[in-house]
Enzyme design. Structure first.
Site, PDB file in Angstrom:
ATOM      1  N   LYS A  50       0.855  -1.178   0.000  1.00 22.85           N
ATOM      2  CA  LYS A  50       0.000   0.000   0.000  1.00 22.85           C
ATOM      3  C   LYS A  50       0.898   1.237   0.000  1.00 22.85           C
ATOM      4  O   LYS A  50       1.968   1.254   0.617  1.00 22.85           O
ATOM      5  CB  LYS A  50      -0.906  -0.004   1.234  1.00 22.85           C
ATOM      6  CG  LYS A  50      -2.014   1.034   1.171  1.00 22.85           C
ATOM      7  CD  LYS A  50      -2.968   0.914   2.355  1.00 22.85           C
ATOM      8  CE  LYS A  50      -4.124   1.890   2.199  1.00 22.85           C
ATOM      9  NZ  LYS A  50      -5.026   1.878   3.374  1.00 22.85           N
TER      10      LYS A  50
ATOM     11  N   CYS B   8      -4.008   8.298  -7.570  1.00 23.36           N
ATOM     12  CA  CYS B   8      -5.129   8.181  -6.647  1.00 23.36           C
ATOM     13  C   CYS B   8      -6.080   9.347  -6.899  1.00 23.36           C
ATOM     14  O   CYS B   8      -5.668  10.509  -6.801  1.00 23.36           O
ATOM     15  CB  CYS B   8      -4.641   8.199  -5.200  1.00 23.36           C
ATOM     16  SG  CYS B   8      -5.955   8.042  -3.989  1.00 23.36           S
TER      17      CYS B   8
ATOM     18  N   LYS C   5       2.537   5.004 -12.106  1.00 23.64           N
ATOM     19  CA  LYS C   5       1.150   4.530 -12.168  1.00 23.64           C
ATOM     20  C   LYS C   5       0.248   5.642 -12.675  1.00 23.64           C
ATOM     21  O   LYS C   5       0.167   6.720 -12.099  1.00 23.64           O
ATOM     22  CB  LYS C   5       0.692   4.060 -10.791  1.00 23.64           C
ATOM     23  CG  LYS C   5      -0.649   3.339 -10.814  1.00 23.64           C
ATOM     24  CD  LYS C   5      -0.913   2.693  -9.463  1.00 23.64           C
ATOM     25  CE  LYS C   5      -2.162   1.838  -9.503  1.00 23.64           C
ATOM     26  NZ  LYS C   5      -2.388   1.145  -8.214  1.00 23.64           N
TER      27      LYS C   5
END
Length: 445
Positions: free
Chosen positions: A116, A209, A247
């Site tokens: 995480k 995110c 990402k």
């Protein structure tokens, strides 16, 4: 966070009801949030049981030894110098939140684990509960999942110690650190250096995110700014001695733009997609949004099976861009709605070397990897593929523009007319070519 969700509720007006879960007695739910009664709690337990692998899926599971299949087509991959026994990687999120769950992932046979997302100042990260909501189809199966979860709220030193312990216990397995920081060169360089000290094998930079502290220019707020992203990637590349993946966020018009910027700045690869910004729905009894925290909510990230078509389109675009602009020499890790080995095959056919799973683990558990490997082998056997590399990117050449589709169809129709076999009507017979015309209509020449 890549994908999230745990003991949550359904959320759909057309096909399912919508509720919060994570606080069974409704404590802290606040005005406007519906309390969950005993009946709802029992339904939640039944839902959790239904989330386990079905009998037919379990039958496709194969034995794994240290992540390696014991027979059949070879599933091992090597990407950016990282050797994995199979292409299935735990995606950054709750399935990689601490030592216990990451150890479980390695024990079950996952090819790699991404922890995480970490930051140096975990004390600034404060999560809320409930923080998940899920959408179900009419059969009760989960097909959509929303989370409003932030990155790891555990002390950075604690996570470092646990990553170090994992590498000591599983020295031959791939452990990747997902990291996120503000626009601060010193912070990025420090977190890279300290993670390398405990032995992580690679980095994944969380630029994606959709709801994680945008006011601090973190997550997607950074990933949507190509100039900012490029600069940070260059900082990391200058500090890291391990492979770096950036990402990508799907919450952008053209996902190839930030991917191109990160690869040009030196990143070895990209991973995509992270979750899609979403609002799961409005509870029509309370008139409050879901997931409901003290009567309020915030847009979150959408994942699970429903996002796979969107993820495939983004991965296809990235695969084509990498082949065209980087001669296929940059890596791609596919993410988005993967729950079967057949799903994974689609991502690999579009150029992915590895396939990440997060929400799928939260729905089905860590043993899912055994079915993923078995189903991927079934696909490979059907097509006589002996290795992942044999079919990686094989479907990319078959994507083109709509204008080109029209031209190809026009050409095919013209060719069909030109090579037409036989005579359409009796009037078409001729005396000169009678024998040839007869032969043209014989089926067993």
């Amino acid at each position: 966070m890549s994908t999230s969700g745990m003991y949550t509720s359904s959320a759909s007006h057309a096909s399912a009801s919508m509720r919060n879960v994570g606080n069974p007695r409704g404590r802290g739910s606040g005005a406007g949030c519906r309390r969950l009664g005993r009946g709802t709690r029992l339904r939640g337990l039944r839902t959790m049981a239904a989330g386990r692998l079905s009998a037919d899926r379990a039958s496709s599971a194969v034995d794994l030894v240290d992540g390696k299949v014991t027979s059949g087509p070879d599933l091992s991959v090597e990407v950016d110098g990282l050797r994995m026994p199979n292409p299935f990687v735990i995606g950054s999120g709750p399935p990689g939140t601490n030592y216990k769950v990451m150890r479980k992932a390695f024990e079950e046979g996952w090819g790699g684990v991404i922890c995480k997302t970490l930051s140096l100042e975990a004390d600034k990260v404060i999560n809320v509960t409930p923080r998940y909501a899920k959408m179900k189809d009419t059969s009760g199966a989960v097909f959509g999942w929303e989370n409003i979860e932030l990155i790891s709220d555990r002390p950075f030193e604690t996570m470092l110690a646990e990553l170090k312990q994992l590498k000591e216990e599983f020295p031959d397995r791939v452990l990747i650190a997902s990291i996120m920081e503000e626009y601060n060169r010193g912070a990025w360089e420090e977190i890279v250096g300290r993670c390398e000290e405990v032995g992580v094998d690679a980095f994944e930079l969380n630029f994606s995110c959709p709801h994680g502290m945008p006011e601090r220019r973190m997550g997607a707020a950074m990933g949507q700014d190509c100039e900012l992203l490029s600069e940070v990637c260059a900082w990391v590349e200058g500090a890291a001695t391990k492979p770096v993946w950036a990402k990508m966020t799907p919450n952008i018009t053209d996902i190839t733009a930030p991917a191109r910027a990160s690869l040009q700045a030196g990143s070895q690869g990209v991973s995509a997609i992270n979750t899609i910004q979403s609002v799961m729905g409005i509870n029509l009894k309370t008139l409050r949004p879901e997931p409901c925290v003290e009567g309020y909510s915030t847009p979150g990230g959408y994942s699970s099976k429903a996002v796979k078509p969107i993820a495939l389109a983004r991965v296809m675009a990235l695969g084509q861009m990498i082949n065209k602009e980087f001669d296929g020499k940059k890596s791609l890790s596919g993410i988005g709605g993967v729950e079967t080995g057949f799903d994974a095959a689609e991502f690999i056919l579009l150029g992915s070397s590895t396939v990440q799973v997060c929400t799928g683990v939260m729905v089905h558990g860590y043993p899912l990897v055994k079915s993923l490997c078995g189903e991927l082998q079934q696909f490979m056997t059907e097509h006589d593929f002996k290795s992942i590399e044999e079919f990686r990117g094989l479907s990319l050449p078959y994507f083109t523009t709509h204008t080109d589709l029209v031209a190809k169809q026009k050409e095919a129709i013209a060719l069909k007319k030109a090579t037409k076999v036989g005579l359409a009507n009796d009037k078409d017979w001729t005396g000169e070519g009678f024998v040839e015309e007869s032969e043209s209509m014989v089926s067993n020449q």
